[in-house]
Scaffold this motif. Structure first.
Motif, short mmCIF file in Angstrom:
data_model
loop_
_atom_site.label_atom_id
_atom_site.label_comp_id
_atom_site.label_asym_id
_atom_site.label_seq_id
_atom_site.Cartn_x
_atom_site.Cartn_y
_atom_site.Cartn_z
N SER A 116 11.58 -41.41 -59.20
CA SER A 116 10.32 -41.24 -59.49
C SER A 116 9.83 -40.67 -60.51
O SER A 116 11.20 -39.87 -60.94
N PRO A 169 7.80 -45.74 -58.70
CA PRO A 169 8.78 -45.55 -58.12
C PRO A 169 9.71 -45.77 -58.35
O PRO A 169 9.65 -45.93 -60.14
N ARG A 171 -4.20 -44.83 -55.87
CA ARG A 171 -3.22 -45.42 -55.43
C ARG A 171 -2.99 -46.98 -56.60
O ARG A 171 -4.01 -47.41 -56.90
N SER A 224 1.46 -51.15 -57.51
CA SER A 224 2.82 -51.32 -57.89
C SER A 224 3.72 -50.07 -57.14
O SER A 224 4.88 -50.13 -57.47
N GLY A 225 2.66 -49.07 -56.68
CA GLY A 225 2.98 -48.12 -56.28
C GLY A 225 3.08 -46.63 -56.92
O GLY A 225 2.78 -46.76 -57.87
#
Length: 152
Positions: A40, A64, A79, A82-83
């Motif tokens: 990450s 990510p 959030r 795209s993550g």
């Protein structure tokens, strides 16, 4: 890793668009060559020239491992589409808050961390909580410094 922005060069002026004098959106960021073990990414943007203490403008984490950029204008909120998640800045909000120095020219450090794990942090974490969570888990880091003085 090499962190950069197509909006401004390293150690150059941040365009007003990305500040309180403009629309106050996050600048586009991109990076390359993270370690293959990266699980990450985390980003912290702060201003060490703020009066009294370092002022935090952005905290984001659990991006990510395949992420290589963030677009201009990352939406505010917990959030990311795209993550990943965003933390709390020193304006008391979740997401990016642009440069807005009270006087003089300040330096803004955009710091990128490649981490060996996904962090067990809920959305809204502070910079201090993030730094504690990444201690011992940083594989690589890079920074981009921009400067800004108010356009008054």
């Amino acid at each position: 890793m090499n962190l950069q922005s197509r909006a401004f060069e390293a150690n150059a002026s941040i365009p007003p668009r990305y500040t309180c004098d403009g629309v106050d959106v996050s600048p586009p960021l991109s990076w390359d060559d993270p370690p293959p073990e990266t699980r990450s990414f985390a980003i912290v943007t702060d201003d060490p020239d703020a009066p009294g203490r370092t002022f935090v403008h952005w905290v984001a984490y659990n991006l990510p491992p395949e992420t290589r950029d963030l677009p201009e204008g990352v939406p505010l909120g917990d959030r990311l589409a795209s993550g990943g998640v965003q933390g709390k800045n020193d304006f008391g909000k979740i997401g990016y808050g642009g440069p807005c120095p009270p006087s003089g020219t300040h330096r803004y450090f955009f710091k990128l961390y490649a981490l060996d794990r996904v962090l067990d942090l809920k959305p809204g974490a502070t910079k201090a909580e993030l730094l504690q969570a990444i201690d011992g888990h940083i594989l690589a880091e890079s920074e981009l410094v921009g400067r800004y003085a108010r356009q008054r």
